[in-house]
Design a protein around this motif. Structure first.
Motif, PDB file in Angstrom:
ATOM      1  N   GLY A  29       8.238  86.140  39.450  1.00  0.00           N
ATOM      2  CA  GLY A  29       8.904  85.498  40.583  1.00  0.00           C
ATOM      3  C   GLY A  29       8.417  84.094  40.878  1.00  0.00           C
ATOM      4  O   GLY A  29       9.112  83.313  41.530  1.00  0.00           O
ATOM      5  N   ARG A  30       7.242  83.728  40.391  1.00  0.00           N
ATOM      6  CA  ARG A  30       6.682  82.394  40.615  1.00  0.00           C
ATOM      7  C   ARG A  30       6.933  81.450  39.443  1.00  0.00           C
ATOM      8  O   ARG A  30       6.683  80.248  39.549  1.00  0.00           O
ATOM      9  CB  ARG A  30       5.176  82.493  40.857  1.00  0.00           C
ATOM     10  CG  ARG A  30       4.810  83.258  42.114  1.00  0.00           C
ATOM     11  CD  ARG A  30       3.309  83.229  42.375  1.00  0.00           C
ATOM     12  NE  ARG A  30       2.487  83.622  41.233  1.00  0.00           N
ATOM     13  CZ  ARG A  30       2.116  84.873  40.951  1.00  0.00           C
ATOM     14  NH1 ARG A  30       2.525  85.870  41.718  1.00  0.00           N
ATOM     15  NH2 ARG A  30       1.351  85.126  39.916  1.00  0.00           N
ATOM     16  N   LEU A  31       7.387  81.972  38.333  1.00  0.00           N
ATOM     17  CA  LEU A  31       7.628  81.140  37.159  1.00  0.00           C
ATOM     18  C   LEU A  31       8.906  80.327  37.323  1.00  0.00           C
ATOM     19  O   LEU A  31       9.869  80.792  37.934  1.00  0.00           O
ATOM     20  CB  LEU A  31       7.753  82.009  35.902  1.00  0.00           C
ATOM     21  CG  LEU A  31       6.513  82.777  35.469  1.00  0.00           C
ATOM     22  CD1 LEU A  31       6.852  83.691  34.304  1.00  0.00           C
ATOM     23  CD2 LEU A  31       5.379  81.839  35.116  1.00  0.00           C
ATOM     24  N   ASP A  32       8.907  79.139  36.743  1.00  0.00           N
ATOM     25  CA  ASP A  32      10.142  78.361  36.774  1.00  0.00           C
ATOM     26  C   ASP A  32      11.101  78.948  35.737  1.00  0.00           C
ATOM     27  O   ASP A  32      10.685  79.674  34.829  1.00  0.00           O
ATOM     28  CB  ASP A  32       9.868  76.871  36.550  1.00  0.00           C
ATOM     29  CG  ASP A  32       9.295  76.552  35.190  1.00  0.00           C
ATOM     30  OD1 ASP A  32       9.914  76.911  34.165  1.00  0.00           O
ATOM     31  OD2 ASP A  32       8.226  75.914  35.132  1.00  0.00           O
TER      32      ASP A  32
ATOM     33  N   MET B 252      23.503  69.923  37.033  1.00  0.00           N
ATOM     34  CA  MET B 252      23.564  71.338  36.739  1.00  0.00           C
ATOM     35  C   MET B 252      22.336  72.025  37.334  1.00  0.00           C
ATOM     36  O   MET B 252      21.219  71.574  37.167  1.00  0.00           O
ATOM     37  CB  MET B 252      23.616  71.540  35.230  1.00  0.00           C
ATOM     38  CG  MET B 252      23.691  72.986  34.827  1.00  0.00           C
ATOM     39  SD  MET B 252      24.018  73.074  33.056  1.00  0.00           S
ATOM     40  CE  MET B 252      22.838  74.287  32.608  1.00  0.00           C
ATOM     41  N   THR B 253      22.542  73.118  38.023  1.00  0.00           N
ATOM     42  CA  THR B 253      21.451  73.871  38.627  1.00  0.00           C
ATOM     43  C   THR B 253      20.785  74.746  37.583  1.00  0.00           C
ATOM     44  O   THR B 253      21.458  75.382  36.786  1.00  0.00           O
ATOM     45  CB  THR B 253      21.977  74.766  39.771  1.00  0.00           C
ATOM     46  OG1 THR B 253      22.679  73.939  40.687  1.00  0.00           O
ATOM     47  CG2 THR B 253      20.854  75.476  40.464  1.00  0.00           C
ATOM     48  N   ASP B 254      19.476  74.762  37.609  1.00  0.00           N
ATOM     49  CA  ASP B 254      18.726  75.588  36.663  1.00  0.00           C
ATOM     50  C   ASP B 254      18.534  76.969  37.279  1.00  0.00           C
ATOM     51  O   ASP B 254      17.505  77.262  37.881  1.00  0.00           O
ATOM     52  CB  ASP B 254      17.394  74.925  36.337  1.00  0.00           C
ATOM     53  CG  ASP B 254      16.790  75.471  35.054  1.00  0.00           C
ATOM     54  OD1 ASP B 254      17.481  76.203  34.318  1.00  0.00           O
ATOM     55  OD2 ASP B 254      15.623  75.157  34.788  1.00  0.00           O
ATOM     56  N   THR B 255      19.536  77.813  37.166  1.00  0.00           N
ATOM     57  CA  THR B 255      19.516  79.149  37.745  1.00  0.00           C
ATOM     58  C   THR B 255      18.523  80.030  37.001  1.00  0.00           C
ATOM     59  O   THR B 255      18.565  80.104  35.769  1.00  0.00           O
ATOM     60  CB  THR B 255      20.913  79.788  37.663  1.00  0.00           C
ATOM     61  OG1 THR B 255      21.846  78.899  38.268  1.00  0.00           O
ATOM     62  CG2 THR B 255      20.945  81.130  38.348  1.00  0.00           C
ATOM     63  N   PRO B 256      17.644  80.721  37.741  1.00  0.00           N
ATOM     64  CA  PRO B 256      16.688  81.604  37.081  1.00  0.00           C
ATOM     65  C   PRO B 256      17.404  82.777  36.398  1.00  0.00           C
ATOM     66  O   PRO B 256      18.388  83.299  36.917  1.00  0.00           O
ATOM     67  CB  PRO B 256      15.803  82.123  38.214  1.00  0.00           C
ATOM     68  CG  PRO B 256      16.129  81.312  39.404  1.00  0.00           C
ATOM     69  CD  PRO B 256      17.450  80.678  39.182  1.00  0.00           C
ATOM     70  N   PRO B 257      16.909  83.183  35.235  1.00  0.00           N
ATOM     71  CA  PRO B 257      17.498  84.341  34.578  1.00  0.00           C
ATOM     72  C   PRO B 257      17.103  85.625  35.301  1.00  0.00           C
ATOM     73  O   PRO B 257      16.141  85.658  36.064  1.00  0.00           O
ATOM     74  CB  PRO B 257      16.898  84.302  33.175  1.00  0.00           C
ATOM     75  CG  PRO B 257      15.604  83.586  33.342  1.00  0.00           C
ATOM     76  CD  PRO B 257      15.821  82.601  34.465  1.00  0.00           C
ATOM     77  N   GLN B 258      17.850  86.657  35.057  1.00  0.00           N
ATOM     78  CA  GLN B 258      17.544  87.958  35.644  1.00  0.00           C
ATOM     79  C   GLN B 258      16.300  88.547  34.983  1.00  0.00           C
ATOM     80  O   GLN B 258      16.068  88.364  33.786  1.00  0.00           O
ATOM     81  CB  GLN B 258      18.730  88.895  35.442  1.00  0.00           C
ATOM     82  CG  GLN B 258      18.571  90.223  36.129  1.00  0.00           C
ATOM     83  CD  GLN B 258      19.844  91.053  36.037  1.00  0.00           C
ATOM     84  OE1 GLN B 258      20.810  90.675  35.403  1.00  0.00           O
ATOM     85  NE2 GLN B 258      19.829  92.194  36.668  1.00  0.00           N
TER      86      GLN B 258
ATOM     87  N   ASP C 162       0.457  90.396  33.247  1.00  0.00           N
ATOM     88  CA  ASP C 162       0.400  89.047  33.820  1.00  0.00           C
ATOM     89  C   ASP C 162       1.798  88.450  33.956  1.00  0.00           C
ATOM     90  O   ASP C 162       2.119  87.816  34.969  1.00  0.00           O
ATOM     91  CB  ASP C 162      -0.479  88.123  32.972  1.00  0.00           C
ATOM     92  CG  ASP C 162      -1.958  88.451  33.079  1.00  0.00           C
ATOM     93  OD1 ASP C 162      -2.367  89.126  34.051  1.00  0.00           O
ATOM     94  OD2 ASP C 162      -2.711  88.030  32.182  1.00  0.00           O
ATOM     95  N   GLU C 163       2.633  88.643  32.946  1.00  0.00           N
ATOM     96  CA  GLU C 163       3.995  88.115  33.005  1.00  0.00           C
ATOM     97  C   GLU C 163       4.818  88.814  34.081  1.00  0.00           C
ATOM     98  O   GLU C 163       5.588  88.175  34.798  1.00  0.00           O
ATOM     99  CB  GLU C 163       4.684  88.261  31.649  1.00  0.00           C
ATOM    100  CG  GLU C 163       4.104  87.364  30.589  1.00  0.00           C
ATOM    101  CD  GLU C 163       4.576  87.682  29.201  1.00  0.00           C
ATOM    102  OE1 GLU C 163       4.496  86.790  28.342  1.00  0.00           O
ATOM    103  OE2 GLU C 163       5.017  88.830  28.942  1.00  0.00           O
ATOM    104  N   ILE C 164       4.638  90.113  34.203  1.00  0.00           N
ATOM    105  CA  ILE C 164       5.355  90.877  35.229  1.00  0.00           C
ATOM    106  C   ILE C 164       4.949  90.381  36.615  1.00  0.00           C
ATOM    107  O   ILE C 164       5.796  90.124  37.468  1.00  0.00           O
ATOM    108  CB  ILE C 164       5.085  92.387  35.081  1.00  0.00           C
ATOM    109  CG1 ILE C 164       5.709  92.912  33.786  1.00  0.00           C
ATOM    110  CG2 ILE C 164       5.603  93.169  36.286  1.00  0.00           C
ATOM    111  CD1 ILE C 164       5.242  94.302  33.382  1.00  0.00           C
ATOM    112  N   ALA C 165       3.636  90.234  36.831  1.00  0.00           N
ATOM    113  CA  ALA C 165       3.128  89.810  38.138  1.00  0.00           C
ATOM    114  C   ALA C 165       3.570  88.399  38.492  1.00  0.00           C
ATOM    115  O   ALA C 165       3.843  88.099  39.660  1.00  0.00           O
ATOM    116  CB  ALA C 165       1.605  89.906  38.161  1.00  0.00           C
TER     117      ALA C 165
END
Length: 71
Positions: free
Chosen positions: A37-40, A1-7, A31-34
């Motif tokens: 895109g790099r978070l798993d 199963m692919t771990d698709t990133p949430p929106q 910090d979370e906003i910035a």
């Protein structure tokens, strides 16, 4: 199963509450906003799971920061 990133929870109403440090639109910190895109996907889901609990941190704030500029 692919771990698709949430929106992203961004609703394009970017204004940081000075008292809580949270965006009034999406309830994330700068910090979370910035880093979004790099978070798993697991880290993104952890942030999303916490968002419902954050609205209380916005109440009672006496200072407002100007909206963030959109690029």
């Amino acid at each position: 199963m692919t771990d698709t990133p949430p929106q992203s929870p961004c609703v394009k109403l970017c204004s940081i509450d000075a008292g809580s440090g949270l965006c009034r639109g999406c309830l994330r910190s700068l910090d979370e906003i910035a880093a979004w895109g790099r978070l798993d996907p697991r880290a993104q889901r952890a942030i999303l799971a916490d968002l419902p609990h954050r609205s209380a941190r916005l109440s009672g704030s006496s200072q407002d920061a100007p909206p963030l500029s959109r690029r």
